[in-house]
Design a protein around this motif. Structure first.
Motif, short mmCIF file in Angstrom:
data_model
loop_
_atom_site.label_atom_id
_atom_site.label_comp_id
_atom_site.label_asym_id
_atom_site.label_seq_id
_atom_site.Cartn_x
_atom_site.Cartn_y
_atom_site.Cartn_z
N TRP A 142 0.87 -1.17 0.00
CA TRP A 142 0.00 0.00 0.00
C TRP A 142 0.92 1.23 0.00
N VAL A 143 0.73 2.17 -0.89
CA VAL A 143 1.52 3.40 -0.86
C VAL A 143 0.63 4.62 -0.63
N ILE A 144 -0.64 4.54 -1.04
CA ILE A 144 -1.58 5.65 -0.85
C ILE A 144 -2.42 5.40 0.39
N LYS A 145 -2.67 6.44 1.16
CA LYS A 145 -3.58 6.30 2.29
C LYS A 145 -4.78 7.24 2.19
N ASP A 146 -4.82 8.06 1.16
CA ASP A 146 -5.94 8.99 0.97
C ASP A 146 -6.90 8.43 -0.08
N TYR A 147 -8.02 7.91 0.38
CA TYR A 147 -9.03 7.38 -0.53
C TYR A 147 -10.37 8.10 -0.36
N LYS A 148 -10.29 9.35 0.16
CA LYS A 148 -11.50 10.13 0.40
C LYS A 148 -11.54 11.42 -0.40
N SER A 149 -10.39 11.94 -0.82
CA SER A 149 -10.34 13.23 -1.50
C SER A 149 -10.85 13.14 -2.93
N GLU A 150 -11.27 14.29 -3.44
CA GLU A 150 -11.73 14.36 -4.83
C GLU A 150 -10.55 14.28 -5.81
N ASP A 151 -9.40 14.78 -5.36
CA ASP A 151 -8.21 14.77 -6.21
C ASP A 151 -7.06 14.10 -5.47
N LEU A 152 -6.24 13.39 -6.21
CA LEU A 152 -5.08 12.72 -5.63
C LEU A 152 -3.87 13.63 -5.79
N ASP A 153 -3.36 14.12 -4.66
CA ASP A 153 -2.24 15.07 -4.67
C ASP A 153 -0.96 14.34 -4.31
N LEU A 154 -0.13 14.06 -5.31
CA LEU A 154 1.10 13.33 -5.08
C LEU A 154 2.23 14.22 -4.58
N GLU A 155 1.95 15.50 -4.44
CA GLU A 155 2.93 16.42 -3.86
C GLU A 155 2.73 16.56 -2.36
N ASP A 156 1.61 16.07 -1.85
CA ASP A 156 1.28 16.16 -0.43
C ASP A 156 1.73 14.88 0.27
N LEU A 157 2.62 15.00 1.26
CA LEU A 157 3.13 13.82 1.95
C LEU A 157 2.05 13.09 2.74
N ASP A 158 0.98 13.80 3.10
CA ASP A 158 -0.11 13.16 3.82
C ASP A 158 -0.90 12.20 2.93
N THR A 159 -0.61 12.20 1.66
CA THR A 159 -1.26 11.27 0.74
C THR A 159 -0.73 9.85 0.92
N PHE A 160 0.48 9.73 1.49
CA PHE A 160 1.19 8.45 1.45
C PHE A 160 1.24 7.75 2.80
N ARG A 161 1.26 6.44 2.72
CA ARG A 161 1.47 5.57 3.88
C ARG A 161 2.94 5.62 4.28
N ASP A 162 3.26 5.41 5.54
CA ASP A 162 4.63 5.35 6.02
C ASP A 162 5.23 4.01 5.59
N LEU A 163 6.13 4.04 4.60
CA LEU A 163 6.70 2.82 4.06
C LEU A 163 7.76 2.21 4.96
N GLY A 164 8.15 2.91 6.01
CA GLY A 164 9.14 2.38 6.95
C GLY A 164 8.52 1.54 8.05
N LYS A 165 7.19 1.40 8.05
CA LYS A 165 6.51 0.61 9.07
C LYS A 165 5.69 -0.49 8.41
N PRO A 166 5.64 -1.68 9.04
CA PRO A 166 4.73 -2.71 8.52
C PRO A 166 3.28 -2.29 8.78
N ILE A 167 2.36 -2.95 8.10
CA ILE A 167 0.94 -2.60 8.26
C ILE A 167 0.52 -2.63 9.73
N GLY A 168 1.01 -3.62 10.46
CA GLY A 168 0.61 -3.76 11.85
C GLY A 168 1.07 -2.64 12.75
N ALA A 169 2.04 -1.84 12.31
CA ALA A 169 2.58 -0.76 13.14
C ALA A 169 2.07 0.61 12.72
N LEU A 170 1.18 0.68 11.74
CA LEU A 170 0.69 1.99 11.27
C LEU A 170 -0.25 2.63 12.28
#
Length: 590
Positions: A253-281
């Motif tokens: 999973w790389v995206i965590k924003d599935y509610k917005s009308e537009d997908l902003d790939l310049e916004d860091l809040d769009t992304f999941r923390d790739l340094g943590k496993p799913i269980g630690a998010l």
């Protein structure tokens, strides 16, 4: 279809069994079908007495499972199947199945294997000629599947594989993308066929050339292949295959924003923390896992031998057959029906919405699933209920149909394209190495996994159990069930942090892997005395640290290579080193 009017007078129909009949197909406007085509169907039936005898035995097994448990049922069914197959299994290859009668056998006798397909393991035999590899299936029912052949000159790649955590499988990939995945009785038998195939005249030597992780890593860093292709390569090397649902390729999973009308790939809040496993998010959920982990008893050596598991953070996994089919239920409903005993899962648990699925993996204590390659490649057809399947009705009265997409996706294809765009964006490119560390790298197991909140149940790891040494049928069935249904970690590929994409000068320690290529300098080191000593030290460190994984309070272990010659100190298990001349640091696994 309709019944033919001249069935009773037709010679072919008259010679058929009483249950045979001829049909004629209406064209129905299909330009590829001829209205004159005829088809003859014949049922092969079992005598009623024989059927009732077998059904009674199955009924007895089912009833006993109510008292003795599901593990007993699995063991009894396996014994029953093995007994039946043993009676009907021919270990002789039928030469009438040869494509060319001039072919000569390259084996003195066939090799018994299982052909692995999604959720299925079909027993049979392999026979090799100088032109083709043949698989002749066993007659498990009262009919037998057709013999399958693989033309040697059309083979694109041959991989040594592991199956059920046993290094005794082989996968063959053809130029037309067809493939065969075979599980052998032993590693010795697999390797013998592998070597005999190599010397056949129609085999291209290139298909046996080991794939170089170092070379692909450099290509990725130079931008010659993208993130998706690199992750797909790592999955392939780490024994993940679409033929084996227990080891299906895993993607993040790389995206965590599935509610917005537009997908902003310049916004860091769009992304999941790739340094943590799913269980630690989710910090609250992680605290629960940590508390449970701390309360688990640490088994003694004797208890471990008796099957007591060491402590773990997560009892579920990020990739299981159930999770894969959860995503692919619309594309492969027959596999889900097989997994769910002939019925779909409850409608409220079906894959119905991208947003709700993401929410679930963040809050549910039994859901840690990552994604599959289909989320980043293809047209997204697996998200659409194109076959109008009756997938059930949710408690709110809504039927399950197509997967609900986020507002920023116009349709299924657009969703896949934007997911791929996110996977290839600068932020993910600069951080994907952290996810690789968790799944394929040095944080996969050992003390580094504990410190990264990435520790799973011990039977998900390669080398955790030797099934050949488990003699008790019930114990073996329980272990096989756990391995088959509750997830397996990929083969570990990296023993040190994976370099970032933009750091082309960083070096990495690569684990020895049956499908990987040793560089010339690495191969020389592996043959040297110093290389062998360091490889032994590495194995000892791993063993010591595996003891340390049973408790976060255990003392640190470290065997250093300070006293080795400087040249030896730059070599490690057949791989180059750049930063371990001063010894193995404490608090790290290697």
């Amino acid at each position: 279809y309709r019944k033919s009017s001249d069935e009773s007078s037709d010679a072919e129909g008259a010679n058929a069994s009483p249950f045979g009949y001829k049909v004629q197909e209406y064209n129905g406007g299909n330009p590829f079908c001829s209205p004159s085509w005829t088809f003859v169907f014949e049922l092969l039936l079992t005598q009623l007495e024989d059927f009732l005898n077998e059904a009674q035995k199955l009924r007895e097994i089912m009833l006993s499972s109510y008292v003795k448990g599901f593990v007993h049922e699995s063991a009894a069914l396996k014994e029953k199947l093995d007994d039946y197959v043993g009676k009907t299994f021919s270990d002789k290859f039928d030469s009438s199945h040869l494509v060319d009668f001039r072919e000569s056998f390259a084996l003195d006798k066939p090799i018994k294997v299982n052909l692995i397909r999604p959720l299925l393991s079909n027993p049979g035999i392999l026979m090799l000629t100088e032109k083709r590899l043949y698989f002749q299936p066993a007659k498990v029912n009262n009919v037998m599947d057709k013999v399958v052949s693989f033309e040697l000159k059309k083979m694109k790649r041959v991989f040594k594989r592991r199956h059920m955590l046993q290094n005794a499988a082989m996968e063959i990939v053809l130029e037309d993308r067809r493939s065969g995945y075979f599980h052998f009785k032993s590693k010795k038998e697999r390797d013998r066929l592998y070597q005999i195939m190599k010397v056949q005249p129609d085999i291209d030597e290139g298909i046996y050339t080991s794939m170089s992780i170092e070379a692909e890593l450099k290509r990725w860093q130079r931008g010659e292949i993208d993130n998706y292709e690199y992750l797909k390569f790592l999955n392939t090397i780490a024994d993940r295959s679409v033929n084996d649902l227990t080891q299906y390729p895993v993607m993040p999973w790389v995206i965590k924003d599935y509610k917005s009308e537009d997908l902003d790939l310049e916004d860091l809040d769009t992304f999941r923390d790739l340094g943590k496993p799913i269980g630690a998010l989710n910090e609250e959920r992680l605290e629960y896992f940590k508390k449970r982990y701390s309360s688990m008893p640490v088994p003694s050596d004797e208890e471990r031998r008796d099957g007591a598991p060491p402590p773990f953070l997560y009892g579920t996994h990020y990739s299981t057959p159930g999770y894969v089919l959860f995503y692919l239920v619309r594309k492969a409903p027959e596999h889900m029906l097989c997994l769910q005993n002939g019925r779909f899962d409850s409608a409220d648990r079906m894959f119905d919405s991208i947003d709700s699925t993401w929410d679930c993996v963040n809050v549910n204590y039994t859901d840690l699933k990552e994604l599959i390659p289909e989320f980043y490649s293809g047209d997204g057809s697996f998200l659409k209920n194109s076959d109008d399947l009756d997938l059930g009705i949710k408690q709110n009265g809504e039927p399950i149909n197509d997967v609900e997409l986020p507002p920023w996706a116009k349709n299924a294809r657009d969703f896949i394209e934007k997911c791929r765009e996110a996977l290839e964006c600068e932020h993910v490119s600069n951080n994907i190495h952290r996810w690789i560390d968790l799944i394929f790298g040095h944080k996969q197991k050992g003390q580094a996994a504990i410190e990264s909140d990435n520790l799973f149940y011990y039977l998900t790891y390669e080398g955790s159990v030797d099934l050949d040494k488990v003699t008790d049928d019930r114990e073996r069935s329980a272990i096989e069930l756990q391995i088959k249904e509750f997830g397996q970690c990929p083969c570990q590929l990296f023993l040190s942090p994976h370099p970032p994409r933009n750091d082309k000068n960083a070096e990495v320690i690569i684990a020895n892997n049956k499908n990987c290529l040793l560089s010339a300098s690495s191969a020389e080191s592996a043959d040297s005395k110093e290389g062998k000593i360091e490889h032994a030290l590495h194995n000892l460190n791993s063993a010591l640290n595996s003891l340390k994984t049973s408790s976060p309070k255990s003392p640190d272990f470290a065997i250093t290579n300070k006293n080795l010659p400087s040249e030896g100190a730059r070599r490690f298990g057949g791989r180059r080193l750049s930063s371990l001349e001063e010894g193995v640091p404490a608090n790290t696994e290697h």
